[in-house]
Design a protein around this motif. Structure first.
Motif, PDB file in Angstrom:
ATOM      1  N   UNK A  20       4.472  -6.903  10.455  1.00  0.00           N
ATOM      2  CA  UNK A  20       3.322  -6.678  11.340  1.00  0.00           C
ATOM      3  C   UNK A  20       2.061  -6.364  10.544  1.00  0.00           C
ATOM      4  N   UNK A  21       2.223  -5.724   9.400  1.00  0.00           N
ATOM      5  CA  UNK A  21       1.066  -5.337   8.588  1.00  0.00           C
ATOM      6  C   UNK A  21       0.802  -6.300   7.433  1.00  0.00           C
ATOM      7  N   UNK A  22       1.590  -7.352   7.332  1.00  0.00           N
ATOM      8  CA  UNK A  22       1.495  -8.310   6.218  1.00  0.00           C
ATOM      9  C   UNK A  22       1.740  -7.635   4.872  1.00  0.00           C
ATOM     10  N   UNK A  23       2.523  -6.552   4.876  1.00  0.00           N
ATOM     11  CA  UNK A  23       2.834  -5.785   3.662  1.00  0.00           C
ATOM     12  C   UNK A  23       1.571  -5.262   2.990  1.00  0.00           C
ATOM     13  N   UNK A  24       0.570  -4.905   3.814  1.00  0.00           N
ATOM     14  CA  UNK A  24      -0.704  -4.395   3.313  1.00  0.00           C
ATOM     15  C   UNK A  24      -0.975  -3.052   3.979  1.00  0.00           C
ATOM     16  N   UNK A  25      -1.481  -2.115   3.203  1.00  0.00           N
ATOM     17  CA  UNK A  25      -1.822  -0.780   3.709  1.00  0.00           C
ATOM     18  C   UNK A  25      -2.807  -0.902   4.863  1.00  0.00           C
ATOM     19  N   UNK A  26      -2.500  -0.217   5.959  1.00  0.00           N
ATOM     20  CA  UNK A  26      -3.356  -0.307   7.144  1.00  0.00           C
ATOM     21  C   UNK A  26      -4.663   0.459   6.985  1.00  0.00           C
ATOM     22  N   UNK A  27      -4.776   1.324   5.989  1.00  0.00           N
ATOM     23  CA  UNK A  27      -6.014   2.072   5.805  1.00  0.00           C
ATOM     24  C   UNK A  27      -6.951   1.375   4.830  1.00  0.00           C
ATOM     25  N   UNK A  28      -6.519   1.199   3.568  1.00  0.00           N
ATOM     26  CA  UNK A  28      -7.427   0.606   2.570  1.00  0.00           C
ATOM     27  C   UNK A  28      -7.432  -0.919   2.618  1.00  0.00           C
ATOM     28  N   UNK A  29      -6.351  -1.518   3.106  1.00  0.00           N
ATOM     29  CA  UNK A  29      -6.236  -2.964   3.315  1.00  0.00           C
ATOM     30  C   UNK A  29      -6.390  -3.786   2.040  1.00  0.00           C
ATOM     31  N   UNK A  30      -5.893  -3.218   0.942  1.00  0.00           N
ATOM     32  CA  UNK A  30      -5.944  -3.915  -0.343  1.00  0.00           C
ATOM     33  C   UNK A  30      -4.573  -4.529  -0.599  1.00  0.00           C
ATOM     34  N   UNK A  31      -4.533  -5.839  -0.642  1.00  0.00           N
ATOM     35  CA  UNK A  31      -3.265  -6.552  -0.856  1.00  0.00           C
ATOM     36  C   UNK A  31      -2.749  -6.310  -2.267  1.00  0.00           C
ATOM     37  N   UNK A  32      -1.431  -6.329  -2.396  1.00  0.00           N
ATOM     38  CA  UNK A  32      -0.805  -6.249  -3.702  1.00  0.00           C
ATOM     39  C   UNK A  32      -0.498  -4.848  -4.181  1.00  0.00           C
ATOM     40  N   UNK A  33      -0.905  -3.824  -3.446  1.00  0.00           N
ATOM     41  CA  UNK A  33      -0.614  -2.449  -3.863  1.00  0.00           C
ATOM     42  C   UNK A  33       0.799  -2.066  -3.442  1.00  0.00           C
ATOM     43  N   UNK A  34       1.394  -1.134  -4.174  1.00  0.00           N
ATOM     44  CA  UNK A  34       2.701  -0.603  -3.785  1.00  0.00           C
ATOM     45  C   UNK A  34       2.545   0.112  -2.444  1.00  0.00           C
ATOM     46  N   UNK A  35       3.500  -0.099  -1.544  1.00  0.00           N
ATOM     47  CA  UNK A  35       3.392   0.446  -0.194  1.00  0.00           C
ATOM     48  C   UNK A  35       4.624   1.255   0.174  1.00  0.00           C
ATOM     49  N   UNK A  36       4.450   2.090   1.187  1.00  0.00           N
ATOM     50  CA  UNK A  36       5.535   2.880   1.764  1.00  0.00           C
ATOM     51  C   UNK A  36       5.395   2.837   3.270  1.00  0.00           C
ATOM     52  N   UNK A  37       6.497   3.124   3.947  1.00  0.00           N
ATOM     53  CA  UNK A  37       6.448   3.241   5.401  1.00  0.00           C
ATOM     54  C   UNK A  37       6.305   4.724   5.726  1.00  0.00           C
ATOM     55  N   UNK A  38       5.255   5.043   6.443  1.00  0.00           N
ATOM     56  CA  UNK A  38       4.915   6.426   6.791  1.00  0.00           C
ATOM     57  C   UNK A  38       5.313   6.722   8.232  1.00  0.00           C
ATOM     58  N   UNK A  56      -0.358   2.416   1.424  1.00  0.00           N
ATOM     59  CA  UNK A  56      -0.179   2.375  -0.024  1.00  0.00           C
ATOM     60  C   UNK A  56       0.087   3.800  -0.501  1.00  0.00           C
ATOM     61  N   UNK A  57       0.498   3.928  -1.739  1.00  0.00           N
ATOM     62  CA  UNK A  57       0.841   5.245  -2.263  1.00  0.00           C
ATOM     63  C   UNK A  57      -0.347   6.209  -2.211  1.00  0.00           C
ATOM     64  N   UNK A  84      -5.549  -1.041  14.654  1.00  0.00           N
ATOM     65  CA  UNK A  84      -6.614  -1.983  14.310  1.00  0.00           C
ATOM     66  C   UNK A  84      -6.132  -3.020  13.303  1.00  0.00           C
ATOM     67  N   UNK A  85      -5.390  -2.577  12.279  1.00  0.00           N
ATOM     68  CA  UNK A  85      -4.932  -3.511  11.262  1.00  0.00           C
ATOM     69  C   UNK A  85      -3.946  -4.524  11.821  1.00  0.00           C
TER      70      UNK A  85
END
Length: 112
Positions: A20-38, A56-57, A84-85
Motif C-alpha cells: 500500500x505504501x510502495x515500500x516508502x516511508x509515509x512521512x519523508x517519502x524518500x524511496x530506497x531508505x530502510x523501513x519498518x512497520x510502525x 523509515x528508521x 495521505x501517502x
C-alpha cells in the motif's frame, strides 16, 4: 510499567502494508531508505491494517522522542501521513495504468 505483549505482524499483513505504501516511508517519502512497520497506537498486539504505517528508521525514531524540547511525532500525525501517502500511491498507480492503456491503444492503432 508492564511490557506490552508483541504479536508478530503476519507476512500477509506486512505485505499489504508495504504494498500500500510502495515500500516508502509515509512521512519523508524518500524511496530506497530502510523501513519498518510502525504500530500507530503503540500497541504491538494490534496488527489491524489501519494501525500499521510504514516509516523509515529516522521517522520511526521520531515516534519515540520523549521529554526534552523535541516534539514527538504523534499517532494522529502518523495516521494523517499514512492516509495521505496511501492515497497518493493509489493515484500514482491509476495514472500509470491509464498511461499504459493509452500507449497500448496507440501501438495497436499504428499496427493497423
Amino acid at each position: 510499567m508492564a511490557k506490552k505483549s508483541r504479536v508478530q505482524v503476519s507476512r500477509h499483513d506486512a505485505a499489504d502494508a508495504l504494498f500500500a505504501s510502495d515500500r516508502i516511508c509515509c512521512k519523508c517519502r524518500i524511496a530506497g531508505k530502510a523501513i519498518q512497520i510502525h504500530h500507530i497506537d503503540e500497541n504491538p498486539a494490534n496488527n489491524g491494517p489501519s494501525n500499521l504505517a510504514v516509516l523509515c528508521l529516522e521517522c520511526h525514531d521520531e515516534t519515540q522522542v520523549r521529554g526534552g524540547f523535541g516534539r514527538r511525532l504523534s499517532a494522529a500525525e502518523v495516521t494523517r501521513y499514512r492516509v495521505d501517502w496511501i492515497a497518493r500511491v493509489l493515484q500514482r498507480r491509476h495514472s500509470a495504468d491509464a498511461l499504459a492503456a493509452e500507449a497500448m491503444a496507440g501501438s495497436r492503432a499504428q499496427a493497423n
